[in-house]
Design a protein around this motif. Sequence first.
Motif, PDB file in Angstrom:
ATOM      1  N   ARG A 118      48.985  37.425  31.358  1.00 32.73           N
ATOM      2  CA  ARG A 118      48.902  38.833  31.726  1.00 32.73           C
ATOM      3  C   ARG A 118      47.707  39.089  32.637  1.00 32.73           C
ATOM      4  NH1 ARG A 118      53.134  38.693  29.632  1.00 32.73           N
ATOM      5  NH2 ARG A 118      54.131  40.129  28.151  1.00 32.73           N
ATOM      6  N   PHE A 119      47.862  40.066  33.537  1.00 33.33           N
ATOM      7  CA  PHE A 119      46.718  40.592  34.269  1.00 33.33           C
ATOM      8  C   PHE A 119      45.929  41.508  33.341  1.00 33.33           C
ATOM      9  CE2 PHE A 119      49.651  39.630  37.825  1.00 33.33           C
ATOM     10  CZ  PHE A 119      48.803  38.835  38.589  1.00 33.33           C
ATOM     11  N   SER A 120      44.717  41.857  33.755  1.00 34.22           N
ATOM     12  CA  SER A 120      43.852  42.658  32.888  1.00 34.22           C
ATOM     13  C   SER A 120      44.382  44.070  32.663  1.00 34.22           C
ATOM     14  CB  SER A 120      42.442  42.731  33.477  1.00 34.22           C
ATOM     15  OG  SER A 120      42.463  43.329  34.758  1.00 34.22           O
ATOM     16  N   ASP A 121      45.320  44.545  33.502  1.00 35.42           N
ATOM     17  CA  ASP A 121      45.915  45.859  33.279  1.00 35.42           C
ATOM     18  C   ASP A 121      47.134  45.789  32.378  1.00 35.42           C
ATOM     19  OD1 ASP A 121      47.779  44.682  34.931  1.00 35.42           O
ATOM     20  OD2 ASP A 121      47.659  46.182  36.526  1.00 35.42           O
ATOM     21  N   GLY A 122      47.410  44.592  31.826  1.00 35.85           N
ATOM     22  CA  GLY A 122      48.521  44.429  30.894  1.00 35.85           C
ATOM     23  C   GLY A 122      49.828  43.992  31.517  1.00 35.85           C
ATOM     24  N   LEU A 137      46.879  36.344  42.535  1.00 35.47           N
ATOM     25  CA  LEU A 137      46.526  37.747  42.649  1.00 35.47           C
ATOM     26  C   LEU A 137      47.721  38.608  42.267  1.00 35.47           C
ATOM     27  CD1 LEU A 137      44.768  37.481  46.143  1.00 35.47           C
ATOM     28  CD2 LEU A 137      43.760  37.143  43.882  1.00 35.47           C
ATOM     29  N   GLN A 138      47.461  39.885  42.008  1.00 31.45           N
ATOM     30  CA  GLN A 138      48.530  40.797  41.616  1.00 31.45           C
ATOM     31  C   GLN A 138      49.141  41.432  42.861  1.00 31.45           C
ATOM     32  OE1 GLN A 138      47.635  44.592  39.598  1.00 31.45           O
ATOM     33  NE2 GLN A 138      48.920  43.853  37.907  1.00 31.45           N
ATOM     34  N   VAL A 175      42.179  43.177  40.679  1.00 34.78           N
ATOM     35  CA  VAL A 175      42.681  43.017  39.315  1.00 34.78           C
ATOM     36  C   VAL A 175      43.112  41.566  39.169  1.00 34.78           C
ATOM     37  CG1 VAL A 175      44.519  43.637  37.702  1.00 34.78           C
ATOM     38  CG2 VAL A 175      43.414  45.401  39.083  1.00 34.78           C
ATOM     39  N   GLY A 176      42.623  40.911  38.132  1.00 34.92           N
ATOM     40  CA  GLY A 176      42.978  39.523  37.916  1.00 34.92           C
ATOM     41  C   GLY A 176      43.434  39.288  36.498  1.00 34.92           C
ATOM     42  N   SER A 177      43.713  38.029  36.196  1.00 31.88           N
ATOM     43  CA  SER A 177      44.142  37.654  34.848  1.00 31.88           C
ATOM     44  C   SER A 177      43.047  36.912  34.100  1.00 31.88           C
ATOM     45  CB  SER A 177      45.380  36.758  34.932  1.00 31.88           C
ATOM     46  OG  SER A 177      45.067  35.553  35.630  1.00 31.88           O
ATOM     47  N   ALA A 186      40.689  41.834  25.633  1.00 35.60           N
ATOM     48  CA  ALA A 186      42.127  41.615  25.465  1.00 35.60           C
ATOM     49  C   ALA A 186      42.633  40.480  26.353  1.00 35.60           C
ATOM     50  CB  ALA A 186      42.884  42.907  25.781  1.00 35.60           C
ATOM     51  N   TRP A 187      41.737  39.646  26.818  1.00 31.92           N
ATOM     52  CA  TRP A 187      42.117  38.557  27.721  1.00 31.92           C
ATOM     53  C   TRP A 187      43.227  37.721  27.110  1.00 31.92           C
ATOM     54  CZ3 TRP A 187      39.272  33.328  27.956  1.00 31.92           C
ATOM     55  CH2 TRP A 187      39.798  32.541  28.997  1.00 31.92           C
TER      56      TRP A 187
END
Length: 611
Positions: free
Chosen positions: A134-138, A200-201, A219-221, A242-243
Amino acid sequence: MRSVFFRAVRAGALALAPVFLGSVAVAGPGLGPQPAIAMYGAPALPPDFDHLPYANPEAPKGGRIRMGESGSFDSLNPWILQGRPAAGIASYVTESLMARSIDEPFTLYGLLAESIETDAERSWVEFTLRPEARFSDGQPVTVEDVIWSYETLGRDGHPRYQNAWRKVARIEQTGPRSLKITFTEPDRELALLMGMRPVLQKAQWAGHEFATETRLVPVGSGPYKVGRVEMGRFISLTRDPAWWGAAVNFNKGLHNLDELRWDYFGDGGVVFEAFKGGEIDLFRETNAAKWARDYGFPAVREGRITLSEIPHQRPSGITGLVMNTRKPVFADWRVREAMILAFNFEFINKTLNGGVEPRITSYFANSALAMRPGPAEGRVAELLAPFAAALPPGTLEGYALPASDGSELNRANARKAMKLLREAGWTVDDAGVLRDGAGAPFRFEIVLQQGAAETQSIVDIYVEALRRLGMEPQVTTIDDAQYQARTNAYDFDMAWYTRALSLSPGNEQMLYWGARGVSEPGSRNWMGMKSPAAEAMVQAMLTATDAEEFTADVRALDRVLTAGRYVIPTWYPAVSRLAHNRALHFPARLPLYGDWPGFQPDVWWYDEAEQ
């Protein structure tokens, strides 16, 4: 002085050979998807390994580390040529499909990807993503994100990405979580390199010009998210609670600190003073004499600062003054040899380091990959033979850097230098000025970064020796941004140059020494070398099928580079010297590469009780 090594890579106590276990990677035909791949042989760790051997899975989480950088930054996009990027983003905000162990010459283990598969020739590679990534924004990390990232980096990214991308025939989705990359030519390293690109997202970059966007917060994972930023002054990364990847075996014991912060200062001297004053928590000392002399300040005496020496088993790489052969003054190898003769290594090393630092004798010194003394033999000689007529003297016969008697005037080497200069058409007139046949003086510019005190000290001694030969060197000191702009455009005669080299050199060597870099901006070929022999040696490395063949290929390349006399080398540290807050700790079991990206602050932790 902060180590420039961490700028170069991203740039030993024992000289050991690479730990090769065979000639076929673990991911291959008939084996199906595998969790890891080695450049040669099998990965050292079994598929079910619990954690990296140099990580502490019991390390506590929490605390922070404040690090110092000299210079400034003006970009949050570390994947393009434009701008000077902030520290940390590329390493800790984004992730790649596979991750490199710094305890092996070149082995990758699954990160965003749960598996890798390739054929015996490595003409293609296939990755399968972890479903939980997951990316950090979920949002999930998808095959679409990977393909977009690879295509964008290959088209608009820094030249270091474009070089390998030219060898990709196609990239395609092969399943809900899998993708396949097919290559255009034989190159056994490409399967691994494709596992190391940042993902990258795609959605975040919609509407942005990737090649020029420098202010978008990515934004990364990865384990950290970008926190507070004051452009040019500091950047703070905060650990993502939540990584998604915390439970992946490769990550156990890594990324323990809650905050990573980099503060930027005017120069290395100011960084050291900030460390002494408690404003930052760690300082990497590159000068042996200063390490012995300047670390008796109160915080050290009182035990608040720990002094650690980290041994390593990696090649020396190359550090020194590079001569730009695009400029006529340095086009002749005899002139470059004269410049090396004028550099009084023994005197300078004694003056600045107490004589304790080992000399860089070739690009891969301190390793089994280094060229052997004396004439080339066996496969090395066979590889170089077709290029013999165009190679500088010493490439095949054997070349060693000139040594002085250690006295300040260095008279014997100065006489040899003058003889070579005369042969190249330079003579000293009645006024003591060195001139060419048209009467033009031997005048050139040495470009240095502002605040690089140790480099300045080296150059100050060297310039005096050059003036005694009748030369007119001009030293220009410029800020970080100007230095990057000028070196990207090869707008210099001589400059300070550092290239960290690994135990498994590969495609990046073409970026360092390939002919494209003679004219294309942003390469690492600062010397402007255009050597068919060097490119042939790199190509041989990329198609080698066993360790013995590969080692011979690198030794041949080392001869071409060293005998080319492009860089006036200085010294390398046999150990890394780190002074740090006593509350910061690292495991007792050190990796093969020692203090290399992936070690600090990755495996470090903070003990609040010792603060």
